[in-house]
Design an enzyme around this catalytic site. Structure first.
Site, PDB file in Angstrom:
ATOM      1  N   HIS A   1      16.029  -4.707  -3.931  1.00 44.60           N
ATOM      2  CA  HIS A   1      16.740  -5.674  -3.084  1.00 44.60           C
ATOM      3  C   HIS A   1      17.600  -6.572  -3.968  1.00 44.60           C
ATOM      4  O   HIS A   1      17.099  -7.210  -4.910  1.00 44.60           O
ATOM      5  CB  HIS A   1      15.740  -6.560  -2.326  1.00 44.60           C
ATOM      6  CG  HIS A   1      14.968  -5.833  -1.253  1.00 44.60           C
ATOM      7  ND1 HIS A   1      15.254  -4.559  -0.831  1.00 44.60           N
ATOM      8  CD2 HIS A   1      13.915  -6.250  -0.505  1.00 44.60           C
ATOM      9  CE1 HIS A   1      14.409  -4.207   0.130  1.00 44.60           C
ATOM     10  NE2 HIS A   1      13.584  -5.220   0.346  1.00 44.60           N
TER      11      HIS A   1
ATOM     12  N   CYS B   1       8.990  -8.784   0.521  1.00 39.64           N
ATOM     13  CA  CYS B   1       9.693  -8.257  -0.670  1.00 39.64           C
ATOM     14  C   CYS B   1      10.969  -9.043  -0.993  1.00 39.64           C
ATOM     15  O   CYS B   1      11.309  -9.239  -2.171  1.00 39.64           O
ATOM     16  CB  CYS B   1      10.007  -6.784  -0.481  1.00 39.64           C
ATOM     17  SG  CYS B   1      10.596  -6.349   1.163  1.00 39.64           S
TER      18      CYS B   1
END
Ligand SMILES: NC(=O)c1ccc[n+]([C@@H]2O[C@H](COP(=O)([O-])OP(=O)(O)OC[C@H]3O[C@@H](n4cnc5c(N)ncnc54)[C@H](OP(=O)(O)O)[C@@H]3O)[C@@H](O)[C@H]2O)c1
Length: 344
Positions: free
Chosen positions: A242, A150
């Protein structure tokens, strides 16, 4: 007719996102859900502690979860989305591929294998044909395709946009949301009022996967890109999204305006789940921010901002929704790419 699909590891954080994205998907029909032995035999509603922001679809709630083994999945299922712990993926994904299933996987096992395509469709869709090599070498009727970690997915698209300037060195520091560790990954006592400057093996994934994604496939083998990448990874108390600080040095002169244009004009790809605008560049220096910007492009876009000149080249920040663009949505997009390219 819709392709019949299954979800391996359907009860976890990524598995739930996969169900949320696949249930309304017109090209895919969910026909199998698997998890660990402790969930097998239960209805999905009993097995999964559902935590995503929409109710469990009624037909999914009533489905029976099976063990994660080829015999438990109907033969007419063609495509499996895998969101298993990597140690489990390493054990069970190859037998599924041997049995003829095409597996689009999130797990980190085999991502760096020479014959396994690691794909972000907007960046390196041409690497998908590595599957011909994989099938020749392994004798599989099925196939194994991976999406990256990710935090790799968050910054590599911005590098792809800047590649025309000749990438030399990249430094990246991540501020990663707790959902990236899975539902049982980080306890509230560890993360509230805190930041954890360590995520096991994460730096290595950013440093190696990025070079594979930016590499070249010549029809027979893949050569990795020569860019040097150094990463430092941190867990922070956000739920999803993120955020990453990136420094890029290039061979050719790269101005802030050049970089903004290259990122804004970097093309999307015409798959159902790819966003119209792939990289969204903010002028406001304090954006992107996880809570405000993680759902841009239904969670499938990359956001960038804060572009400026620094001692170490161009500096900017970027953001992606880790369980959508960084995981479930990435696998679904790879499924769409497999379908478009005749692998299903
Ligand atoms: N979360 C993210 O943002 C993210 C992003 C990119 C990649 N990934 C990767 O995606 C994978 C899944 O992550 P996650 O966050 O969804 O993890 P998770 O919430 O812990 O879910 C794990 C899933 O795997 C199943 N499982 C566990 N052990 C098993 C076994 N021995 N046999 C069969 N099934 C088993 C679990 O079933 P039970 O409920 O029955 O235990 C559950 O469905 C991991 O490899 C992770 O590194 C995650």
């Amino acid at each position: 007719m819709a392709v019949r699909v299954g979800v391996l590891g359907a009860t976890g954080a990524v598995g739930q996102r996969l169900i949320q994205l696949l249930e309304p998907h017109p090209e895919f029909e969910i026909a199998a859900l698997t998890a660990s032995e402790s969930s097998a035999g239960k209805t999905y509603e009993q097995a999964a502690k559902w935590r995503v922001n929409s109710p469990i679809p009624d037909d999914i709630a009533e489905m029976t979860v099976t063990a994660t083994e080829p015999d438990a999945v109907p033969d007419d299922v063609d495509l499996l989305f895998s969101s298993l712990p990597s140690s489990v993926g390493a054990e069970v994904e190859p037998p599924f591929c041997e049995d003829g299933y095409v597996v689009s996987s999130n797990s980190s096992n085999s991502r760096m294998a020479d014959d396994v395509p690691l794909i972000i469709p907007e960046v390196n869709a041409d690497h998908l044909d590595l599957l011909e090599v994989q099938r020749d070498e392994r004798g599989w009727d099925g196939a194994l395709v991976k999406n990256p970690n990710c935090s790799t997915i968050t910054f590599v698209p911005t590098l792809a946009a800047l590649a025309e300037f000749g990438l030399e060195t990249v430094h990246v520091a991540t501020l990663q949301a707790v959902s990236g560790a899975g539902y049982d990954g980080v306890t509230s006592m560890e993360i509230i009022d805190n930041a954890i400057p360590y995520i096991g093996s994460e730096e290595d994934k950013l440093e190696t996967e990025s070079r594979k994604l930016l590499g070249e496939f010549d029809g027979a083998s893949l050569s990795q890109d020569g860019v040097e990448v150094a990463a430092s990874c941190n867990r922070i108390p956000t739920i999803d999204g993120h955020l990453e600080n990136v420094w890029v040095e290039t061979e050719e002169e790269l101005t802030v305006e050049d970089a903004k244009t290259a990122m804004t004009e970097y093309p999307s790809i015409g798959l159902r789940s790819s966003p119209d605008q792939f990289i969204h560049v903010f002028d406001d220096p304090d954006r992107p921010q996880p809570r405000m910007d993680r759902t841009i492009g239904d969670g499938m876009a990359i956001a960038a901002g804060g572009l400026r000149d620094s001692t170490f080249g161009l500096q900017y920040n970027c953001l992606a929704h880790n369980t959508i663009r960084g995981a479930a949505g990435a696998s679904v997009l790879n499924g769409e790419l497999l379908l478009e390219n005749g692998y299903l």
